[in-house]
Write an enzyme that holds these catalytic residues in place. Structure first.
Site, PDB file in Angstrom:
ATOM      1  CB  SER A   1      -0.945   0.005   1.207  1.00  0.00           C
ATOM      2  OG  SER A   1      -0.208  -0.186   2.376  1.00  0.00           O
TER       3      SER A   1
ATOM      4  CD  GLU B   1      -5.671   2.656  -4.778  1.00  0.00           C
ATOM      5  OE1 GLU B   1      -5.824   3.869  -4.974  1.00  0.00           O
ATOM      6  OE2 GLU B   1      -4.907   2.216  -3.905  1.00  0.00           O
TER       7      GLU B   1
ATOM      8  CG  HIS C   1      -3.605  -1.071  -2.418  1.00  0.00           C
ATOM      9  ND1 HIS C   1      -4.026   0.218  -2.168  1.00  0.00           N
ATOM     10  CD2 HIS C   1      -3.407  -1.641  -1.196  1.00  0.00           C
ATOM     11  CE1 HIS C   1      -4.080   0.413  -0.866  1.00  0.00           C
ATOM     12  NE2 HIS C   1      -3.702  -0.693  -0.259  1.00  0.00           N
TER      13      HIS C   1
ATOM     14  CG  ASN D   1      -3.993   4.289   1.529  1.00  0.00           C
ATOM     15  OD1 ASN D   1      -5.125   4.355   1.991  1.00  0.00           O
ATOM     16  ND2 ASN D   1      -3.332   3.148   1.458  1.00  0.00           N
TER      17      ASN D   1
END
Length: 724
Positions: free
Chosen positions: A427, A460, A448, A498
């Site tokens: 991540s 992702e 991800h 994120n």
């Protein structure tokens, strides 16, 4: 003149039954062209002497998936003129079909959703296949059923069941539809049409009942009881969806029909449908509907004529929470999976986690015990790479340690076949770094997942400039098969989700150090529609994770991160979030979160260390101000993600925000919501805060340029800076 989108055909058989077929592939949606043609076909069948009865069905095993959603957008942006209110529900379905002097029977296979089910309910009987799905999912788009469904469904299945079906948008299958009274008989697909034809002739001969749904009353609960049911539904709805109006409008429209009769109900439904179509909620949800379907369109990849290769066997490295969650998602979609761990103890723990994930499905009635055994048999454990010689894809899900991952990827290159996709679930770590010691850069890609991986809907897909388009196409296909919404992003710290959301917690920390109450922040953010506020979220993921990921951003974007010592100070005191039962909240035995007065001392200490002063303005912020001060920095970072070409398009970030972070879908996604407020307004607020509280709030050039022109943020210029 543009070619019509969809039509109906009329075929009269020797038995005197006319079959009207809806044709508009792929799901026979009801475009205006189809609806006008349906009206013509019905009128033609009624006027022809050789027609005794009528069956309505859909082409190629699908009745109809409902109204054509792309027409909503066209009505909203005024590019087409909608027919007058009640045209479909009153003029076609009530006054032509239901009021007809010849019996109408719907032959339902595949799907009868939304407008499709409403057409079927206007008929005098319905025959369905066992596997057909029947439902009214309109509320998911911010509207209510608009073709008579609010009046017909309660009369066929009762008010309580009708409310459940409409408010949850859940369809029922053929057998259940028969049990609740929505359909009159079940027939296998190969006998469906003949059964429906016979039924129509039986109605004509009065050996089967001739029922007009809108006037049926035997299933309606008595008025006093009906009012109680509606009152309870309103209370539940206000509790479950306090920011949404349309579910309450739906309940009002149902009530109107029960109190004043179906005709009055149909008029009220038509007016409500028309006004809800123009609401922000409907515009947001329709935007989100198309945004979700658009994530697989990637220029230079999805339009390059590549077909996905067959992926049958997948290996996963690491059986922790993430690895076992990914393994669960894959075996549920029928992939063979090898789970590799470093020792027996860890391997057994990983397999047990997968078992527990499946068992919870059995417990909820989503899976039979036989299916449980069959699914689990697809999983094999391993302690070495020997069984990797015939895998099509590997997903690495070990701890975030660069040298460990580099070692793993150079081992994989030796053991896996040359076509095998090498994916990492990292991540935070740069994929180029992970693959540094290999010669396989073209097949290295990020996959991800979000925790828990078998539940969270987003995937992702992270590409580097060297990742081959074929590998991206393959992973998009796997994503679809495991029921995830895949979003393709470029390689950078935090990727899209994120990275966009790192200012979410940091803005909250900045406010707290300057005097805003922690619990007021979480309350305002939850009221806005997030599943939880930033502090409750920190407690959930744990302070260890919060510090590790926060550290990555401080390292990579030092000029715009807010460095607070609040979380490290609490961690020193053995507070680490929900797992230690103490974080920003204290947790009881049932994991219920309660405010903790102890927090004050940590805030004071953190304030001292950062040299921040209490600002009286920030101690009495309104909910609106809190939401803007927390989310505008997130919007600002999302603008950078667009500017750097990390995301292909703004709508992909809308999907990422909703599916990765729980941003409310009825606000359309992060960028769509921001555009509803306007780039000028967002930029001026950020500038104002930047002057008072520092560079953390400084608007980026992408945002400032659009604000200067008054242009929307979603309007991207050429992807000159693309890092993909």
């Amino acid at each position: 003149m543009s070619s019509p989108s969809g039509r109906t055909t009329l075929d009269v058989g020797a038995d005197g039954v006319a079959v009207i077929t809806i044709i508009n592939p792929p799901v026979n949606s009801l475009s205006f062209d189809v609806l006008y043609s349906l009206k013509d076909s019905c009128e033609q069948a009624l006027s022809r002497q050789d027609v005794k009865a009528v069956v309505i069905t859909g082409a190629k095993g699908k009745f109809s998936g409902g109204f054509d959603i792309s027409a909503f957008t066209k009505i909203q942006n005024k590019s087409i003129q909608p027919p007058k209110p009640g045209f479909v529900s009153l003029e076609i379905l009530s006054d032509v079909v239901a009021a007809a002097r010849k019996p109408f029977v719907a032959a339902v296979d595949g799907l009868a959703l939304g407008g499709g089910l409403e057409v079927a309910m206007a008929c005098h009987a319905r025959i369905s296949t066992p596997a057909a799905q029947l439902g009214l999912p309109e509320l998911q788009l911010g509207i209510i059923p608009g073709f008579g469904g609010t009046q017909a469904l309660p009369r066929l299945v009762g008010i309580a069941k009708a409310l459940e079906m409409m408010l949850t948008s859940k369809p029922v299958k053929g057998e259940e539809a028969l049990n609740v009274g929505l359909v009159d008989a079940i027939a296998p697909p190969n006998e469906l049409l003949n059964t429906a034809r016979r039924w129509a002739l039986d109605i004509l001969e009065l050996t089967k009942p001739w029922v007009i749904s809108y006037y049926k009353t035997d299933k309606l609960e008595p008025l006093g009881e009906a009012r109680e049911i509606l009152k309870f539904a309103r209370a539940q709805t206000r509790k479950r969806a306090p920011n949404l109006m349309h579910p309450l409008v739906c309940i009002d429209v149902i009530e109107e029909g029960i109190v004043s009769g179906a005709r009055a109900g149909l008029w009220k439904e038509a007016e409500a449908f028309q006004s809800l179509l123009e609401s922000d909620t409907c515009k947001s949800l329709v935007h989100f509907f198309f945004a979700q379907r658009g994530t697989t369109k990637v220029p230079g990849v999805s339009d390059a004529g590549l077909k996905p290769r067959s992926v049958k066997k997948v290996a996963i490295l690491g059986g922790g929470l993430m690895g076992s969650g990914i393994a669960t998602a894959l075996i549920l979609a029928n992939y063979q999976v090898i789970l590799k761990e470093i020792n027996d103890k860890f391997l057994q723990a990983g397999i047990d986690r997968v078992k527990a994930n499946l068992k919870s499905r059995v417990k909820k009635g989503q899976m039979s015990p036989e299916k449980f055994e069959k699914t689990l048999a697809l999983l094999k454990g391993s302690l070495d790479y020997e069984s990797f010689r015939d895998v099509d894809m590997v997903i690495e899900a070990v701890v975030e340690n660069v040298s460990l991952k580099q070692q793993i990827f150079s081992d994989l290159e030796k053991f896996c076949p040359p076509h095998c996709i090498l994916a990492s679930n990292t991540s935070t770590i740069d994929l180029n770094l992970i693959g540094e010691k290999t010669r396989s850069h073209d097949r290295i890609i990020g996959a991800h997942f979000f925790s828990p991986a078998h539940v969270m809907p987003l995937l992702e897909i992270v590409r580097t400039p060297k990742t081959s388009p074929q590998v991206i196409v393959d992973l998009l296909d796997v994503g679809k098969k495991i029921r995830k919404t895949p979003v393709v992003v470029g390689n950078c710290t935090g990727f899209a989700v994120n990275r966009m959301f790192f200012p979410y917690t940091q803005a909250a920390l900045l406010l707290v150090e300057r005097g805003t109450d922690i619990y007021n922040i979480d309350k305002a953010i939850t009221k806005f529609g997030m599943p939880m506020g930033p502090f409750r979220l920190c407690d959930l993921v744990g302070f260890g994770v919060a510090i590790a990921t926060g550290g990555q951003f401080v390292l990579n974007f030092p000029e715009r991160t807010y460095k607070s010592m609040l979380i490290p100070l609490m961690q020193e005191d053995k507070r680490a979030g929900e797992t230690t039962r103490q974080g920003f909240y204290v947790y009881d035995d049932k994991r219920r979160a309660n405010p903790d007065p102890e927090i004050k001392k940590y805030i004071e200490k953190a304030r001292e260390m950062s040299g921040a002063a209490i600002d009286p303005k920030l101690t009495k912020l309104s909910d609106k101000d809190i939401v803007e001060m927390i989310f505008f920095p997130v919007v600002n970072e999302a603008c950078r993600v667009l500017d750097e070409g990390i995301a292909v398009k703004a709508a992909d970030l809308d999907v990422s925000a909703v599916m990765g972070m729980g941003f409310p879908p009825y606000r359309g996604g992060l960028i769509f919501w921001a555009d509803s407020l306007g780039s000028k307004y967002i930029c001026s607020r950020l500038e104002e805060w930047s002057n008072s509280y520092g560079g953390f709030f400084k608007p980026c050039s992408y945002l400032a340029e659009r604000a200067a022109k008054g242009a929307p943020l979603s309007q991207m210029t050429s992807p000159a800076k693309s890092r993909l």
